[in-house]
Design a protein around this motif. Structure first.
Motif, PDB file in Angstrom:
ATOM      1  N   PRO A 128      23.778  18.848  52.340  1.00 28.45           N
ATOM      2  CA  PRO A 128      24.174  20.216  52.680  1.00 28.45           C
ATOM      3  C   PRO A 128      25.555  20.558  52.130  1.00 28.45           C
ATOM      4  N   GLU A 129      25.737  21.842  51.802  1.00 30.27           N
ATOM      5  CA  GLU A 129      27.019  22.323  51.303  1.00 30.27           C
ATOM      6  C   GLU A 129      27.450  23.550  52.115  1.00 30.27           C
ATOM      7  N   ALA A 130      28.630  24.068  51.819  1.00 32.98           N
ATOM      8  CA  ALA A 130      29.217  25.159  52.608  1.00 32.98           C
ATOM      9  C   ALA A 130      28.696  26.517  52.145  1.00 32.98           C
ATOM     10  N   VAL A 131      27.378  26.685  52.167  1.00 33.75           N
ATOM     11  CA  VAL A 131      26.764  27.936  51.709  1.00 33.75           C
ATOM     12  C   VAL A 131      27.233  29.109  52.563  1.00 33.75           C
ATOM     13  N   GLU A 132      27.261  28.902  53.885  1.00 33.80           N
ATOM     14  CA  GLU A 132      27.646  30.005  54.777  1.00 33.80           C
ATOM     15  C   GLU A 132      29.099  30.416  54.550  1.00 33.80           C
ATOM     16  N   ALA A 133      29.968  29.444  54.224  1.00 41.75           N
ATOM     17  CA  ALA A 133      31.366  29.771  53.946  1.00 41.75           C
ATOM     18  C   ALA A 133      31.481  30.592  52.667  1.00 41.75           C
ATOM     19  N   ALA A 134      30.660  30.270  51.672  1.00 44.42           N
ATOM     20  CA  ALA A 134      30.680  31.002  50.405  1.00 44.42           C
ATOM     21  C   ALA A 134      30.200  32.435  50.598  1.00 44.42           C
ATOM     22  N   LEU A 135      29.123  32.612  51.350  1.00 45.04           N
ATOM     23  CA  LEU A 135      28.625  33.962  51.610  1.00 45.04           C
ATOM     24  C   LEU A 135      29.628  34.762  52.429  1.00 45.04           C
ATOM     25  N   ASP A 136      30.262  34.094  53.382  1.00 43.14           N
ATOM     26  CA  ASP A 136      31.295  34.749  54.182  1.00 43.14           C
ATOM     27  C   ASP A 136      32.434  35.231  53.273  1.00 43.14           C
ATOM     28  N   GLU A 137      32.869  34.357  52.376  1.00 46.59           N
ATOM     29  CA  GLU A 137      33.936  34.714  51.434  1.00 46.59           C
ATOM     30  C   GLU A 137      33.524  35.900  50.566  1.00 46.59           C
ATOM     31  N   ALA A 138      32.294  35.848  50.056  1.00 42.82           N
ATOM     32  CA  ALA A 138      31.826  36.897  49.146  1.00 42.82           C
ATOM     33  C   ALA A 138      31.660  38.235  49.849  1.00 42.82           C
ATOM     34  N   LEU A 139      31.121  38.220  51.066  1.00 40.07           N
ATOM     35  CA  LEU A 139      30.810  39.473  51.748  1.00 40.07           C
ATOM     36  C   LEU A 139      32.013  40.074  52.457  1.00 40.07           C
ATOM     37  N   ASN A 140      32.900  39.240  52.972  1.00 40.74           N
ATOM     38  CA  ASN A 140      34.027  39.738  53.759  1.00 40.74           C
ATOM     39  C   ASN A 140      35.330  39.854  52.991  1.00 40.74           C
ATOM     40  N   ASN A 141      35.512  39.041  51.962  1.00 39.53           N
ATOM     41  CA  ASN A 141      36.811  39.015  51.276  1.00 39.53           C
ATOM     42  C   ASN A 141      36.792  39.609  49.870  1.00 39.53           C
ATOM     43  N   LEU A 142      35.629  39.761  49.265  1.00 34.06           N
ATOM     44  CA  LEU A 142      35.557  40.511  48.017  1.00 34.06           C
ATOM     45  C   LEU A 142      35.528  42.001  48.354  1.00 34.06           C
ATOM     46  N   GLU A 143      36.190  42.818  47.551  1.00 32.60           N
ATOM     47  CA  GLU A 143      36.254  44.254  47.816  1.00 32.60           C
ATOM     48  C   GLU A 143      35.110  44.972  47.091  1.00 32.60           C
ATOM     49  N   TRP A 144      33.938  44.952  47.727  1.00 33.18           N
ATOM     50  CA  TRP A 144      32.779  45.655  47.187  1.00 33.18           C
ATOM     51  C   TRP A 144      33.054  47.155  47.181  1.00 33.18           C
ATOM     52  N   SER A 145      32.545  47.841  46.189  1.00 31.98           N
ATOM     53  CA  SER A 145      32.750  49.285  46.094  1.00 31.98           C
ATOM     54  C   SER A 145      32.126  49.993  47.285  1.00 31.98           C
ATOM     55  N   ASP A 146      32.862  50.948  47.841  1.00 32.15           N
ATOM     56  CA  ASP A 146      32.308  51.763  48.922  1.00 32.15           C
ATOM     57  C   ASP A 146      31.193  52.661  48.411  1.00 32.15           C
ATOM     58  N   ASP A 147      31.312  53.058  47.155  1.00 36.62           N
ATOM     59  CA  ASP A 147      30.324  53.949  46.539  1.00 36.62           C
ATOM     60  C   ASP A 147      29.791  53.260  45.289  1.00 36.62           C
ATOM     61  N   ALA A 148      28.601  52.694  45.372  1.00 34.69           N
ATOM     62  CA  ALA A 148      28.023  51.982  44.229  1.00 34.69           C
ATOM     63  C   ALA A 148      26.534  52.282  44.157  1.00 34.69           C
ATOM     64  N   ARG A 149      26.013  52.319  42.949  1.00 39.76           N
ATOM     65  CA  ARG A 149      24.570  52.444  42.753  1.00 39.76           C
ATOM     66  C   ARG A 149      23.869  51.149  43.137  1.00 39.76           C
ATOM     67  N   THR A 150      24.490  50.017  42.755  1.00 44.77           N
ATOM     68  CA  THR A 150      23.866  48.704  42.923  1.00 44.77           C
ATOM     69  C   THR A 150      24.944  47.677  43.241  1.00 44.77           C
ATOM     70  N   ARG A 151      24.624  46.786  44.183  1.00 38.52           N
ATOM     71  CA  ARG A 151      25.476  45.634  44.478  1.00 38.52           C
ATOM     72  C   ARG A 151      24.579  44.399  44.473  1.00 38.52           C
ATOM     73  N   LEU A 152      24.854  43.452  43.570  1.00 42.25           N
ATOM     74  CA  LEU A 152      24.030  42.251  43.434  1.00 42.25           C
ATOM     75  C   LEU A 152      24.881  41.011  43.675  1.00 42.25           C
ATOM     76  N   LEU A 153      24.313  40.063  44.401  1.00 43.69           N
ATOM     77  CA  LEU A 153      24.961  38.773  44.634  1.00 43.69           C
ATOM     78  C   LEU A 153      24.004  37.681  44.178  1.00 43.69           C
ATOM     79  N   PHE A 154      24.303  37.073  43.029  1.00 43.99           N
ATOM     80  CA  PHE A 154      23.509  35.949  42.533  1.00 43.99           C
ATOM     81  C   PHE A 154      24.042  34.663  43.173  1.00 43.99           C
ATOM     82  N   LEU A 155      23.200  34.001  43.948  1.00 45.82           N
ATOM     83  CA  LEU A 155      23.583  32.785  44.669  1.00 45.82           C
ATOM     84  C   LEU A 155      22.887  31.595  44.029  1.00 45.82           C
ATOM     85  N   MET A 156      23.633  30.796  43.245  1.00 50.87           N
ATOM     86  CA  MET A 156      23.060  29.680  42.507  1.00 50.87           C
ATOM     87  C   MET A 156      23.425  28.375  43.203  1.00 50.87           C
ATOM     88  N   LEU A 157      22.403  27.609  43.624  1.00 45.29           N
ATOM     89  CA  LEU A 157      22.667  26.415  44.431  1.00 45.29           C
ATOM     90  C   LEU A 157      21.483  25.469  44.390  1.00 45.29           C
TER      91      LEU A 157
END
Length: 641
Positions: free
Chosen positions: A386-415
């Motif tokens: 097992p690896e820290a998948v939940e920590a990575a998703l937490d980092e990506a969703l909470n700490n990356l500044e996703w656009s408030d107004d976007a046509r598309t938001r994609l998260l490629f999770l390679m593991l």
């Protein structure tokens, strides 16, 4: 005949017409030698407004079609100062964009060239640009890599036979498949009751109570990035955002074994302060919830893409792929529309006790900057599975500044490994799924070698809960360890380049506010579908009707059917007539992503059957028919306005 086919092709798509353009070459001097700068950002501004954005190609060239006028052209490349020129466009304007020398930029350029040479020396075969968007293999036999006839037939079996059959030490391009459970909903439900039943209990996760919303405006244009809520007795129990087709997926529950709460369900949508509500809602099994929003057409051109990558020691091959191929993938994907404004971010993760748990690079518009960050990474650490998948998703969703107004938001999770399975992490994974859906972030897992069934199930849950899709690497490339077969009935094998390009295009494609549709160059025919594959000589292709790329396999007992079907009119304002040359059980009608919309049953030979797409917004749709373990598909354009 040629004139007739030309008229069909000319009328098939509506394009904005531009008689002028800006073209140029981006280059610099490196160690006394002039070198081109591949995949640099080229931005075109009208006054202060960004109106077009493209990338330079592998030769440093670009071309942007424009109306007559004055524009500011800005070129950016990681490590170098931007180049800015004001250009008066009266015809086809050509400029040379020489970028000033830079020690920082030169060091990065040399490092990139060194890594590319190392990658090639290892025997990796980088998929050519045409292959990157159109080529695929048949999953059933695994020995053919070929292009759709619509783009010119080129059988790759001889060129790549060594690595396809694992007879060479050289690596080939990574190969992959997709299982979109939204396109096979009844099949997914049967798997959760049987094959995945124990696994669902193990993770305590299983989305159920599916409610699909289709949102469009009064002109029939899909409304993207609207906030959608599933309400139980007036309280929100699931929140999502509409995608580029105007759809949102809502769930009454994500928990395994939890009874759905009793109470009155309703759906509320909101966009730019405009709200609509449905008080009588229906589950997907009983239909789609259609909503027309009384609002003006305002479309965002922003596309956010984050790469979340397992950087433990077993992921070296996949990391090399990302370092060397991601720029070509984005270049091919971005060609769907030169108005799209792509942004990129990266999150790398390992596990507790390793050199780091997560590290990230925030969103940037500069592709070479994102790639430079990826180039700096290495695979290492790990240990337990097992690896820290939940920590990575937490980092990506909470700490990356996703656009408030976007046509598309994609998260490629390679593991290749799951998170640790504890009650706390189970709860966190559910919360992260809900957060991604609420923000409109579609999770697209890419399963690597060594992954087990419990991880496959969890990744498919992540995709379903966030309106994404599940993808995975296969053994056809001869790269890395063994890759498990997914639990499904069939899948096509593509290069990973091709699969990612297809998904990015499908998840960003939209008609504009004037109902103009640009061709996303997806390999489907537009009026006639024939199976098995008919080998038309390449010289005749320009004057012939596109033919589906499925091929006949005489060794497959389920693969003995010859079938031809046609459909018209195309484009259509709603009604499509379909004629087949034999009785068939059913046809599937899907959106551009392959998501099932309706099923047409009991179709009889030479008897036209009609489907009505008029409830749906302007866009591209697929008509699909399963033959044995393959799909044959055709595309149809719906023009509502």
């Amino acid at each position: 005949m040629k004139q007739f086919l030309f008229i069909i092709v000319a009328c098939f798509f509506s394009f904005a017409s531009f008689a002028q353009s800006i073209s140029g070459n981006m280059n610099t001097v490196l160690e006394g030698e002039k070198v081109v700068m591949k995949y640099g950002n080229v931005d075109i501004y009208k006054k202060d407004k960004l109106i077009k954005t493209v990338l330079t190609d592998e030769y440093g060239n670009f071309n942007v079609k424009l109306d007559t006028g004055t524009y500011v052209c800005v070129l950016n490349y990681d490590g170098y100062a931007p180049v800015r020129k004001e250009i008066r466009v009266k015809g086809d304007e050509k400029e040379d964009f020489a970028v000033a020398e830079s020690k920082v930029g030169a060091a990065k350029l040399k490092k990139e060239r060194s890594k590319t040479m190392e990658y090639e020396a290892m025997g990796s075969i980088s998929a050519p640009a045409t292959m990157g968007k159109d080529y695929h293999m048949d999953a059933e036999d695994g020995d053919r890599l070929h292009a759709p006839i619509a783009t010119g037939m080129y059988d790759m079996k001889e060129k790549y036979s060594d690595f396809i059959n694992n007879k060479s030490s050289k690596m080939g391009p990574l190969t992959a498949g997709e299982v979109n459970d939204f396109s096979k909903w009844s099949l997914w439900n049967s798997y959760t009751e049987k094959e995945f039943s124990a696994t669902a209990t193990n993770w305590n996760l299983l989305p159920k109570g599916r409610y699909t919303v289709q949102l469009q405006n009064r002109e029939g244009i899909p409304v993207a990035d609207a906030k959608v809520k599933l309400l139980l007795s007036g309280k929100a129990i699931y929140e999502a955002r509409t995608d580029n087709t105007g759809k949102a997926e809502l769930w009454a529950s994500l928990k395994k074994g939890v009874e759905l709460a009793a109470g009155k369900l309703s759906i509320e949508v909101e966009k730019n302060g405009k709200k609509e509500k449905i008080d009588r809602v229906t589950t997907f099994e009983n239909g789609i919830n259609h909503i027309t929003l009384k609002s003006d057409c305002e479309q965002s051109q922003i596309v956010d893409i984050a790469f979340v990558f397992d950087a433990t020691g077993s992921m070296g091959d996949e990391l090399r792929f990302l370092q060397n191929e991601i720029k070509q993938i984005i270049f091919d994907s971005k060609k769907v529309d030169d108005r799209l404004n792509f942004r990129f971010a990266n999150v790398f993760f390992r596990d507790k006790g390793d050199a780091y748990v997560t590290k990230q690079m925030p969103f940037t518009r500069i592709l070479t900057e994102a790639n430079s960050y990826i180039d700096e990474q290495s695979a290492g650490g790990g240990g337990d599975t097992p690896e820290a998948v939940e920590a990575a998703l937490d980092e990506a969703l909470n700490n990356l500044e996703w656009s408030d107004d976007a046509r598309t938001r994609l998260l490629f999770l390679m593991l290749d490994a799951p998170p640790h399975n504890t009650p706390e992490i189970q709860e966190k994974m559910e919360k992260l799924m809900r957060l991604a859906a609420q923000k409109g972030v579609r999770i697209i897992p890419i399963g690597a070698s060594g992954m087990q069934k419990d991880t496959e199930f969890l990744m498919r849950i992540l995709a379903l809960g966030t309106n994404g899709t599940y993808t995975f690497l296969t053994n056809h490339s001869g790269v890395g360890g063994q890759h498990i077969e997914p639990t499904t009935d069939k899948y096509d094998v593509e290069t990973l380049n091709a699969l990612m390009v297809r998904l990015i295009k499908s998840y960003t494609f939209m008609p504009d506010c004037q109902s103009q549709i640009q061709d996303p160059e997806l390999p489907y025919p537009d009026s006639l579908v024939q199976y098995p594959f008919i080998n038309v000589h390449e010289d005749t292709l320009k004057d012939s009707v596109s033919i589906d790329s499925a091929r006949f396999d005489p060794n497959d007992k389920n693969d003995t059917l010859n079938i031809t079907w046609s459909y018209y009119p195309n484009p259509t304002r709603g009604i499509v007539n379909i004629v087949v040359d034999r009785d068939i059980d059913m046809l599937y009608i899907t959106d551009i992503t392959g998501k099932e919309l309706m099923v047409v049953k009991e179709i009889y030979k030479d008897r036209a059957v009609q489907i009505d797409l008029s409830p749906y917004p302007t866009g591209m749709y697929l008509i699909r028919y399963p033959v044995g373990k393959k799909w044959i598909s055709g595309k149809v354009v719906l023009l509502r306005n």
